[in-house]
Design a protein around this motif. Structure first.
Motif: not given
Length: 81
Positions: A32-36, A42-45, A55-59
């Motif tokens: 049920g996990l959604e990126l948004t 989480k703090n993307p910074y 993007a791959e490393a972030l995901i």
């Protein structure tokens, strides 16, 4: 003389019987996990500061963080059986 049960054998038997449930709950936590939703928590910074540039490393980092936090709860429940 009363014979005590072999605790290691009992633990091994418990794990063999229930390890599938543990891993299934880990997978269910991803279903049920959604990126948004993750990005809201989480703090993307922080990931930028960690030099995560693709993007791959972030995901991958987001999924690792999610699983890590979920595993503690799931494992605790697994042990309490």
């Amino acid at each position: 003389m009363e014979q005590r049960p072999n605790l290691m054998a009992l633990a091994r038997q418990y794990v063999e019987l229930h390890i599938g449930e543990f891993h299934q709950r880990r997978l269910d936590s991803l279903d049920g996990l959604e990126l948004t939703k993750i990005l809201k928590r989480k703090n993307p910074y922080l990931y930028r500061a960690k030099n995560i540039l693709t993007a791959e490393a972030l995901i991958r980092a987001l999924l690792d963080a999610h699983l890590s936090s979920q595993e503690e709860a799931i494992f605790g429940e697994f042990l309490e059986g």
